[in-house]
Design an enzyme around this catalytic site. Structure first.
Site, PDB file in Angstrom:
ATOM      1  N   ARG A  88     -69.678   6.860   2.951  1.00 43.50           N
ATOM      2  CA  ARG A  88     -70.157   8.418   1.836  1.00 43.50           C
ATOM      3  C   ARG A  88     -69.972   9.502   2.533  1.00 43.50           C
ATOM      4  O   ARG A  88     -69.372  10.554   1.932  1.00 43.50           O
ATOM      5  CB  ARG A  88     -70.574   8.398   1.391  1.00 43.50           C
ATOM      6  CG  ARG A  88     -70.878   7.731  -0.538  1.00 43.50           C
ATOM      7  CD  ARG A  88     -72.244   7.553  -0.790  1.00 43.50           C
ATOM      8  NE  ARG A  88     -71.958   7.480  -2.529  1.00 43.50           N
ATOM      9  CZ  ARG A  88     -72.501   6.154  -2.968  1.00 43.50           C
ATOM     10  NH1 ARG A  88     -72.200   5.226  -2.841  1.00 43.50           N
ATOM     11  NH2 ARG A  88     -72.068   6.588  -4.134  1.00 43.50           N
ATOM     12  N   ARG A 172     -74.739  13.769  -9.121  1.00 45.82           N
ATOM     13  CA  ARG A 172     -74.278  12.698  -7.849  1.00 45.82           C
ATOM     14  C   ARG A 172     -72.557  13.123  -8.202  1.00 45.82           C
ATOM     15  O   ARG A 172     -71.719  12.643  -6.802  1.00 45.82           O
ATOM     16  CB  ARG A 172     -74.415  11.012  -8.442  1.00 45.82           C
ATOM     17  CG  ARG A 172     -74.660  10.784  -8.674  1.00 45.82           C
ATOM     18  CD  ARG A 172     -75.545   9.277  -9.401  1.00 45.82           C
ATOM     19  NE  ARG A 172     -74.791   8.381  -9.215  1.00 45.82           N
ATOM     20  CZ  ARG A 172     -74.729   7.511 -10.119  1.00 45.82           C
ATOM     21  NH1 ARG A 172     -75.487   7.565 -10.940  1.00 45.82           N
ATOM     22  NH2 ARG A 172     -73.764   6.784  -9.781  1.00 45.82           N
TER      23      ARG A 172
HETATM   24  P1  AP5 Z   1     -73.972   3.544  -5.397  1.00 40.81           P
HETATM   25  O1  AP5 Z   1     -74.113   2.756  -6.604  1.00 40.81           O
HETATM   26  O2  AP5 Z   1     -72.630   2.892  -4.578  1.00 40.81           O
HETATM   27  O3  AP5 Z   1     -73.676   4.449  -6.564  1.00 40.81           O
HETATM   28  P2  AP5 Z   1     -71.850   5.442  -7.064  1.00 40.81           P
HETATM   29  O4  AP5 Z   1     -70.662   5.608  -5.620  1.00 40.81           O
HETATM   30  O5  AP5 Z   1     -72.055   6.312  -7.828  1.00 40.81           O
HETATM   31  O6  AP5 Z   1     -70.887   4.368  -8.176  1.00 40.81           O
HETATM   32  P3  AP5 Z   1     -70.894   3.726  -9.610  1.00 40.81           P
HETATM   33  O7  AP5 Z   1     -72.195   2.473  -9.255  1.00 40.81           O
HETATM   34  O8  AP5 Z   1     -71.709   5.070 -10.682  1.00 40.81           O
HETATM   35  O9  AP5 Z   1     -69.777   3.581  -9.819  1.00 40.81           O
HETATM   36  P4  AP5 Z   1     -68.714   2.185  -9.586  1.00 40.81           P
HETATM   37  O10 AP5 Z   1     -67.017   2.526  -9.039  1.00 40.81           O
HETATM   38  O11 AP5 Z   1     -69.615   1.079  -8.537  1.00 40.81           O
HETATM   39  O12 AP5 Z   1     -68.772   2.331 -10.685  1.00 40.81           O
HETATM   40  P5  AP5 Z   1     -68.309   0.583 -12.127  1.00 40.81           P
HETATM   41  O13 AP5 Z   1     -67.462   0.066 -11.515  1.00 40.81           O
HETATM   42  O14 AP5 Z   1     -69.720   0.379 -11.524  1.00 40.81           O
HETATM   43  O15 AP5 Z   1     -74.996   4.723  -4.978  1.00 40.81           O
HETATM   44  C1  AP5 Z   1     -76.136   4.861  -5.918  1.00 40.81           C
HETATM   45  C2  AP5 Z   1     -77.433   5.884  -5.253  1.00 40.81           C
HETATM   46  O16 AP5 Z   1     -77.750   5.298  -3.178  1.00 40.81           O
HETATM   47  C3  AP5 Z   1     -76.227   7.203  -4.127  1.00 40.81           C
HETATM   48  O17 AP5 Z   1     -76.247   8.419  -5.373  1.00 40.81           O
HETATM   49  C4  AP5 Z   1     -76.803   7.724  -3.292  1.00 40.81           C
HETATM   50  O18 AP5 Z   1     -78.051   8.110  -3.173  1.00 40.81           O
HETATM   51  C5  AP5 Z   1     -77.334   6.087  -2.620  1.00 40.81           C
HETATM   52  N1  AP5 Z   1     -76.009   5.901  -2.110  1.00 40.81           N
HETATM   53  C6  AP5 Z   1     -75.429   4.495  -2.196  1.00 40.81           C
HETATM   54  N2  AP5 Z   1     -74.324   4.254  -1.153  1.00 40.81           N
HETATM   55  C7  AP5 Z   1     -74.917   4.963   0.011  1.00 40.81           C
HETATM   56  C8  AP5 Z   1     -73.992   5.960   1.213  1.00 40.81           C
HETATM   57  N3  AP5 Z   1     -73.512   5.288   1.882  1.00 40.81           N
HETATM   58  N4  AP5 Z   1     -74.750   6.925   1.738  1.00 40.81           N
HETATM   59  C9  AP5 Z   1     -75.350   7.827   1.382  1.00 40.81           C
HETATM   60  N5  AP5 Z   1     -76.521   7.347   0.463  1.00 40.81           N
HETATM   61  C10 AP5 Z   1     -75.667   6.129  -0.481  1.00 40.81           C
HETATM   62  O19 AP5 Z   1     -68.125   1.460 -13.732  1.00 40.81           O
HETATM   63  C11 AP5 Z   1     -68.931   2.370 -13.666  1.00 40.81           C
HETATM   64  C12 AP5 Z   1     -69.034   1.739 -15.774  1.00 40.81           C
HETATM   65  O20 AP5 Z   1     -66.851   1.734 -16.072  1.00 40.81           O
HETATM   66  C13 AP5 Z   1     -68.806   0.573 -15.322  1.00 40.81           C
HETATM   67  O21 AP5 Z   1     -69.713   0.457 -17.067  1.00 40.81           O
HETATM   68  C14 AP5 Z   1     -67.325  -0.218 -15.606  1.00 40.81           C
HETATM   69  O22 AP5 Z   1     -67.522  -1.265 -16.350  1.00 40.81           O
HETATM   70  C15 AP5 Z   1     -66.502   0.372 -16.098  1.00 40.81           C
HETATM   71  N6  AP5 Z   1     -64.626   0.936 -15.894  1.00 40.81           N
HETATM   72  C16 AP5 Z   1     -64.608   0.298 -14.464  1.00 40.81           C
HETATM   73  N7  AP5 Z   1     -63.505   0.548 -14.196  1.00 40.81           N
HETATM   74  C17 AP5 Z   1     -62.982   1.011 -15.571  1.00 40.81           C
HETATM   75  C18 AP5 Z   1     -61.743   0.997 -16.865  1.00 40.81           C
HETATM   76  N8  AP5 Z   1     -60.020   0.808 -15.355  1.00 40.81           N
HETATM   77  N9  AP5 Z   1     -61.270   1.477 -17.451  1.00 40.81           N
HETATM   78  C19 AP5 Z   1     -63.103   1.599 -17.955  1.00 40.81           C
HETATM   79  N10 AP5 Z   1     -64.314   1.834 -17.909  1.00 40.81           N
HETATM   80  C20 AP5 Z   1     -64.358   1.467 -16.408  1.00 40.81           C
END
Ligand code: AP5
Length: 216
Positions: A88, A172
């Site tokens: 990241r 975020r």
């Molecule tokens: P993390 O858990 O990694 O969260 P994120 O990157 O913000 O990603 P999300 O889990 O929110 O989203 P996603 O892309 O996985 O989407 P999803 O598939 O769930 O990180 C959380 C925190 O941890 C960070 O803020 C930081 O503090 C820390 N952290 C983690 N890793 C770190 C690192 N490497 N360095 C530093 N800090 C770190 O989909 C989202 C929603 O949309 C779901 O409801 C899904 O059903 C829907 N959806 C998915 N695809 C579609 C589509 N094509 N059409 C319609 N809806 C869809």
């Protein structure tokens, strides 16, 4: 095969990594899930990470790189892994290449899920999971078949992530723009980056990812 999913919060990295994990027998490694498990356990790492995560900030590189290094050294990763949420920062991307090349390994493909910012906040605020089995849902794109009941285990209890509040999502997204988006050229210049339209329906996104994987 070792794969990275890049993309902003809510782009679908977790959703698509789980699909790829099932199809290719790779291990999904989500640094967000690992950190949430540490927070739930009340470990030292969890204590350091919690306030930053709740504020929508990234946790420090040293902490996350050490955690990831120990995870990819485990035997189940030998066949290949999918990184969901790592790297990241440019520091993390550089450290990852170094730790892999020390073991004659490499990242084969980087899948960038491209989604417009105005869609992301709605997606994230609609997301919830079953408290019992962890099945994932979305109010708009993937509601349970029967309202209020988990399709997988029948539980009626659901939960939402602490950092999915709208004001935290704004932070975020800022962190993504400032610290994570600059990684894209790092992978582009070595020919490993594939841009996928993450705004299409989930099944189409999966099909587009499979087309890239088939050519590898
Ligand atoms: P993390 O858990 O990694 O969260 P994120 O990157 O913000 O990603 P999300 O889990 O929110 O989203 P996603 O892309 O996985 O989407 P999803 O598939 O769930 O990180 C959380 C925190 O941890 C960070 O803020 C930081 O503090 C820390 N952290 C983690 N890793 C770190 C690192 N490497 N360095 C530093 N800090 C770190 O989909 C989202 C929603 O949309 C779901 O409801 C899904 O059903 C829907 N959806 C998915 N695809 C579609 C589509 N094509 N059409 C319609 N809806 C869809």
């Amino acid at each position: 095969m070792n794969v990275i999913f890049l993309g902003p919060p809510g782009a679908g990295k977790g959703t698509q990594s789980k699909r790829l994990e099932e199809q290719y027998g790779l291990v999904q490694i989500s640094t967000g899930d690992m950190l949430r498990a540490e927070v739930a356990r009340g470990s030292d790492i969890g204590k350091q990470a919690k306030s930053l995560m709740d504020a929508g900030k990234l946790v420090p590189d040293e902490l996350i790189i050490a955690m990831l290094h120990s995870r990819i050294g485990q035997p189940d990763c030998a066949k290949g892994f999918i990184l969901d949420g790592f790297p990241r920062t440019l520091g993390q991307a550089d450290a990852l290449d170094k730790m892999l090349s020390a073991e004659n390994k490499k990242i084969d493909v980087v899948l960038f899920l491209d989604v417009d910012e105005d869609i992301l906040a709605d997606r994230i605020s609609g997301r919830f999971t079953c408290s019992k089995c962890g099945a994932t849902y979305n109010e708009v794109s993937k509601p349970p078949k029967k309202e209020g009941e988990c399709d997988v285990c029948g539980s009626h209890e659901f939960k939402r992530r602490a950092d999915d509040k709208r004001e935290t999502v704004v932070e975020r997204l800022k962190e993504y723009r400032n610290l994570t988006a600059p990684i894209l050229p790092f992978y582009e210049k070595t020919g490993r980056l594939y841009k996928i339209n993450g705004m299409l329906p989930t099944a189409q996104v999966t099909a587009d990812i499979e087309a890239v994987m088939a050519g590898k």
